[in-house]
Design a protein around this motif. Sequence first.
Motif, PDB file in Angstrom:
ATOM      1  N   THR A  21     -12.439  11.008  -8.613  1.00 36.62           N
ATOM      2  CA  THR A  21     -11.582  12.182  -8.621  1.00 36.62           C
ATOM      3  C   THR A  21     -11.426  12.676  -7.190  1.00 36.62           C
ATOM      4  OG1 THR A  21     -12.270  12.853 -10.839  1.00 36.62           O
ATOM      5  CG2 THR A  21     -11.316  14.558  -9.426  1.00 36.62           C
ATOM      6  N   PHE A  22     -10.168  12.878  -6.777  1.00 36.66           N
ATOM      7  CA  PHE A  22      -9.871  13.317  -5.420  1.00 36.66           C
ATOM      8  C   PHE A  22      -9.271  14.715  -5.492  1.00 36.66           C
ATOM      9  CE2 PHE A  22      -9.327   8.652  -5.553  1.00 36.66           C
ATOM     10  CZ  PHE A  22     -10.396   8.304  -4.737  1.00 36.66           C
ATOM     11  N   LEU A  23      -9.905  15.665  -4.784  1.00 33.81           N
ATOM     12  CA  LEU A  23      -9.511  17.057  -4.864  1.00 33.81           C
ATOM     13  C   LEU A  23      -8.655  17.428  -3.651  1.00 33.81           C
ATOM     14  CD1 LEU A  23     -11.653  20.001  -6.050  1.00 33.81           C
ATOM     15  CD2 LEU A  23     -10.258  20.244  -4.004  1.00 33.81           C
ATOM     16  N   VAL A  24      -7.377  17.743  -3.884  1.00 30.87           N
ATOM     17  CA  VAL A  24      -6.457  18.134  -2.816  1.00 30.87           C
ATOM     18  C   VAL A  24      -6.661  19.618  -2.523  1.00 30.87           C
ATOM     19  CG1 VAL A  24      -4.017  18.400  -2.189  1.00 30.87           C
ATOM     20  CG2 VAL A  24      -4.775  16.367  -3.446  1.00 30.87           C
ATOM     21  N   ASP A  25      -6.932  19.946  -1.245  1.00 29.46           N
ATOM     22  CA  ASP A  25      -7.191  21.338  -0.890  1.00 29.46           C
ATOM     23  C   ASP A  25      -6.321  21.830   0.262  1.00 29.46           C
ATOM     24  OD1 ASP A  25      -8.328  19.947   1.193  1.00 29.46           O
ATOM     25  OD2 ASP A  25     -10.278  20.956   1.115  1.00 29.46           O
ATOM     26  N   THR A  26      -5.229  21.112   0.548  1.00 32.24           N
ATOM     27  CA  THR A  26      -4.296  21.543   1.582  1.00 32.24           C
ATOM     28  C   THR A  26      -2.906  21.034   1.258  1.00 32.24           C
ATOM     29  OG1 THR A  26      -3.712  21.403   3.940  1.00 32.24           O
ATOM     30  CG2 THR A  26      -4.841  19.511   2.999  1.00 32.24           C
ATOM     31  N   THR A  27      -1.890  21.765   1.685  1.00 31.80           N
ATOM     32  CA  THR A  27      -0.506  21.300   1.518  1.00 31.80           C
ATOM     33  C   THR A  27      -0.062  20.447   2.695  1.00 31.80           C
ATOM     34  OG1 THR A  27       0.398  23.292   2.564  1.00 31.80           O
ATOM     35  CG2 THR A  27       0.147  23.317   0.150  1.00 31.80           C
ATOM     36  N   SER A  28      -0.926  20.219   3.652  1.00 29.11           N
ATOM     37  CA  SER A  28      -0.588  19.377   4.799  1.00 29.11           C
ATOM     38  C   SER A  28      -0.103  18.009   4.331  1.00 29.11           C
ATOM     39  CB  SER A  28      -1.808  19.203   5.708  1.00 29.11           C
ATOM     40  OG  SER A  28      -1.553  18.208   6.684  1.00 29.11           O
ATOM     41  N   SER A  64      -8.238  10.082 -10.485  1.00 26.27           N
ATOM     42  CA  SER A  64      -7.570  11.350 -10.760  1.00 26.27           C
ATOM     43  C   SER A  64      -7.360  12.118  -9.464  1.00 26.27           C
ATOM     44  CB  SER A  64      -8.406  12.216 -11.712  1.00 26.27           C
ATOM     45  OG  SER A  64      -8.595  11.567 -12.952  1.00 26.27           O
ATOM     46  N   ILE A  65      -6.242  12.819  -9.392  1.00 28.42           N
ATOM     47  CA  ILE A  65      -5.980  13.766  -8.310  1.00 28.42           C
ATOM     48  C   ILE A  65      -5.876  15.147  -8.928  1.00 28.42           C
ATOM     49  CG2 ILE A  65      -4.331  14.521  -6.547  1.00 28.42           C
ATOM     50  CD1 ILE A  65      -3.629  11.624  -6.041  1.00 28.42           C
ATOM     51  N   VAL A  66      -6.693  16.064  -8.446  1.00 27.99           N
ATOM     52  CA  VAL A  66      -6.668  17.446  -8.908  1.00 27.99           C
ATOM     53  C   VAL A  66      -6.457  18.344  -7.689  1.00 27.99           C
ATOM     54  CG1 VAL A  66      -8.098  16.998 -10.933  1.00 27.99           C
ATOM     55  CG2 VAL A  66      -9.189  17.624  -8.759  1.00 27.99           C
ATOM     56  N   PHE A  67      -6.238  19.637  -7.930  1.00 33.21           N
ATOM     57  CA  PHE A  67      -5.851  20.547  -6.852  1.00 33.21           C
ATOM     58  C   PHE A  67      -6.719  21.809  -6.868  1.00 33.21           C
ATOM     59  CE2 PHE A  67      -2.230  18.005  -8.055  1.00 33.21           C
ATOM     60  CZ  PHE A  67      -1.624  17.668  -6.853  1.00 33.21           C
ATOM     61  N   ASP A  68      -7.047  22.293  -5.674  1.00 35.41           N
ATOM     62  CA  ASP A  68      -7.665  23.609  -5.491  1.00 35.41           C
ATOM     63  C   ASP A  68      -7.343  24.052  -4.061  1.00 35.41           C
ATOM     64  OD1 ASP A  68      -9.093  25.923  -5.491  1.00 35.41           O
ATOM     65  OD2 ASP A  68     -10.963  25.037  -6.218  1.00 35.41           O
ATOM     66  N   ILE A  69      -6.128  24.558  -3.872  1.00 39.82           N
ATOM     67  CA  ILE A  69      -5.643  24.921  -2.541  1.00 39.82           C
ATOM     68  C   ILE A  69      -5.746  26.437  -2.392  1.00 39.82           C
ATOM     69  CG2 ILE A  69      -3.724  24.691  -0.908  1.00 39.82           C
ATOM     70  CD1 ILE A  69      -2.598  22.470  -2.672  1.00 39.82           C
ATOM     71  N   LEU A  98      -3.562   6.086 -12.220  1.00 42.71           N
ATOM     72  CA  LEU A  98      -3.784   7.382 -11.597  1.00 42.71           C
ATOM     73  C   LEU A  98      -3.317   8.513 -12.493  1.00 42.71           C
ATOM     74  CD1 LEU A  98      -4.585   8.966  -8.998  1.00 42.71           C
ATOM     75  CD2 LEU A  98      -2.203   8.719  -8.266  1.00 42.71           C
ATOM     76  N   SER A  99      -4.118   9.588 -12.546  1.00 46.98           N
ATOM     77  CA  SER A  99      -3.734  10.841 -13.186  1.00 46.98           C
ATOM     78  C   SER A  99      -3.529  11.888 -12.090  1.00 46.98           C
ATOM     79  CB  SER A  99      -4.825  11.308 -14.143  1.00 46.98           C
ATOM     80  OG  SER A  99      -4.614  12.645 -14.553  1.00 46.98           O
ATOM     81  N   VAL A 100      -2.385  12.593 -12.140  1.00 48.52           N
ATOM     82  CA  VAL A 100      -2.106  13.687 -11.216  1.00 48.52           C
ATOM     83  C   VAL A 100      -1.936  14.939 -12.070  1.00 48.52           C
ATOM     84  CG1 VAL A 100      -0.548  14.624  -9.465  1.00 48.52           C
ATOM     85  CG2 VAL A 100      -0.989  12.150  -9.551  1.00 48.52           C
ATOM     86  N   ASP A 101      -2.842  15.909 -11.903  1.00 45.97           N
ATOM     87  CA  ASP A 101      -2.888  17.065 -12.803  1.00 45.97           C
ATOM     88  C   ASP A 101      -2.650  18.357 -12.026  1.00 45.97           C
ATOM     89  OD1 ASP A 101      -3.235  18.874 -14.808  1.00 45.97           O
ATOM     90  OD2 ASP A 101      -5.347  18.410 -15.186  1.00 45.97           O
ATOM     91  N   GLY A 102      -1.387  18.843 -12.058  1.00 42.89           N
ATOM     92  CA  GLY A 102      -1.060  20.100 -11.398  1.00 42.89           C
ATOM     93  C   GLY A 102      -1.656  21.307 -12.084  1.00 42.89           C
ATOM     94  N   TYR A 103      -2.013  21.191 -13.355  1.00 44.99           N
ATOM     95  CA  TYR A 103      -2.611  22.316 -14.067  1.00 44.99           C
ATOM     96  C   TYR A 103      -4.055  22.579 -13.633  1.00 44.99           C
ATOM     97  CZ  TYR A 103       1.428  22.513 -17.137  1.00 44.99           C
ATOM     98  OH  TYR A 103       2.698  22.655 -17.625  1.00 44.99           O
ATOM     99  N   SER A 104      -4.605  21.687 -12.822  1.00 44.88           N
ATOM    100  CA  SER A 104      -5.949  21.919 -12.300  1.00 44.88           C
ATOM    101  C   SER A 104      -5.971  23.009 -11.226  1.00 44.88           C
ATOM    102  CB  SER A 104      -6.514  20.614 -11.729  1.00 44.88           C
ATOM    103  OG  SER A 104      -5.667  20.126 -10.680  1.00 44.88           O
ATOM    104  N   GLN A 105      -4.806  23.293 -10.591  1.00 44.64           N
ATOM    105  CA  GLN A 105      -4.758  24.362  -9.594  1.00 44.64           C
ATOM    106  C   GLN A 105      -5.024  25.705 -10.270  1.00 44.64           C
ATOM    107  OE1 GLN A 105      -4.392  24.301  -6.252  1.00 44.64           O
ATOM    108  NE2 GLN A 105      -4.460  26.534  -6.100  1.00 44.64           N
ATOM    109  N   PRO A 106      -5.970  26.488  -9.778  1.00 50.35           N
ATOM    110  CA  PRO A 106      -6.266  27.778 -10.406  1.00 50.35           C
ATOM    111  C   PRO A 106      -5.011  28.642 -10.552  1.00 50.35           C
ATOM    112  CG  PRO A 106      -7.963  27.238  -8.812  1.00 50.35           C
ATOM    113  CD  PRO A 106      -6.903  26.177  -8.668  1.00 50.35           C
ATOM    114  N   GLY A 107      -4.855  29.227 -11.736  1.00 45.55           N
ATOM    115  CA  GLY A 107      -3.710  30.073 -12.039  1.00 45.55           C
ATOM    116  C   GLY A 107      -2.616  29.367 -12.812  1.00 45.55           C
TER     117      GLY A 107
END
Length: 520
Positions: A21-28, A64-69, A98-107
């Motif tokens: 699982t790879f956690l994206v934490d920047t919009t760069s 998986s790619i998840v988000f917490d930016i 690959l799974s890309v889950d935008g719902y993982s971003q808080p909110g």
Amino acid sequence: MSRFAFTLAWLALAPCANAATFLVDTTSDDGSAPFQLCDANPGNANCSFRGAITLANASAGADSIVFDIPISDAGYVAATDHWRISPATTLPLIQDTLSVDGYSQPGATANTLAADEGGSNAVLKIELHGFGSSSQAGIDVGNGNPLLHLRGVAINNFQINVQLQSPGPNVVEGCFIGTDITGMQGMAASNNSYGIRQRGAAIIGGTTSAARNVISGNGYIGLWDESANSTFQTSQVQGNIIGLGADGSTVLQGQDYGLYVTNPVQGNVIGGGSVAARNLVSGIETSAIYISTNAAAANANPVRIQGNVFGTDWSGTLARPNGSFPSSPSQPQPTIVVFRGGECGVLIGGDAAGEGNRIAHGAAAGVLVSTCTGAAILGNSFHGNAIGIDLAPFSNADGATPNDAGDVDQGGNRLQNTPHIESISYLDNGATMQIDYLVDSATGNSAYPLRVDIGGGSKGQMEIIAFTDSIAEVDAQTLRSVSLSTASLGGHALVLLATDADGNTSEFTSDALFDDDFEE
């Protein structure tokens, strides 16, 4: 194939070993090594989306790619409380499962509205916004055997927002494709041409509320189905809003086609027999569905268009016409077009509960069948279209086709003759109708038994079916007499429709005395 079966198929094909699982934490958009530290703590700005895809491609297994930016990120848009990722160049092809889950971003929250409760109340937080290149794709799945499960992301301003090139099955659910982050503003332009291009098996949407996509505001095509180019697995398009905003009512101008089906796998399903499976396809500038190119191998395994709503808002009460063709208003376009060689290989509607489509308010024909044969049009409700069904000998619509002696002419659905109403009489103080009619189709020109639907509607278009008659071959070209309850027409005018045993459905015929009904 059910959504459950599709999910099992996706899981069965997805390797499990070494999954990460790879956690994206920047919009760069920097994908270099310093932005590939995707297993670190969130908020350190060391994992970009580009970097995460690069790592996933190099990692064996179903990643998986998840988000917490964080809000402090430069890509945070305060006005809409979301994060925009703007690739400066084309992102890497997805080359592994690959799974890309935008719902993982808080909110972020998935839609909770049922199809008959409104549009989509999903709150998306991750937007993928293209740079407007005429050759750029947003999410792009490569030709090999990768599988993608994409959910909860708004994708716009790419030439092709989502491209699914692998055999699949790939899954796209709960996304806004072609719109802004709210789902209420389209990006229709030359650099936002295609919503989803599907070249293999896919499930687009689904029968759960959370799976509903909004595929609107694209400049050309919402969903382009070329699935037979790389696979013979069937696909499903279910539960989506196509052409309207997330509220299921506002027309997002600019989308020429809802679904453009140029090389489908036979057996693909658009819609289904439940309210949850229906697609809402409205406000499309040309055709809601356009099926063309290769002939079907057999009508026994048709592309099925079932249970959908065309030309209204989510409630079915407000007109949201398809086919107005604003660039040339004098040339309105049919809502559904079937234009293939040989057999059509298409079933529009069906006899099981919920399979009939609601086809309403089309600026031209509700359904146009050109040149091919065997497009069965069954169990649907037509209302307010310029013409209900148009059978044409060539590619262009030609309006109502007169019957010919013996039904020898050729064209779309063999230009099947319509039932001719000889007389109507009322019995039991008007409680019973006796209808005498004739279908002038010789046995060599239509396949028997011949089915005749008798129902009620307005302006020569059937909204409800009251009775279905069957004509055996021995009774071909003979006068038929049918009695039914007058009340079964629901106060509508009488409308008849014929379909032969090969699935060639006629145009509508109606009682001219009451052709305008009592509604409008």
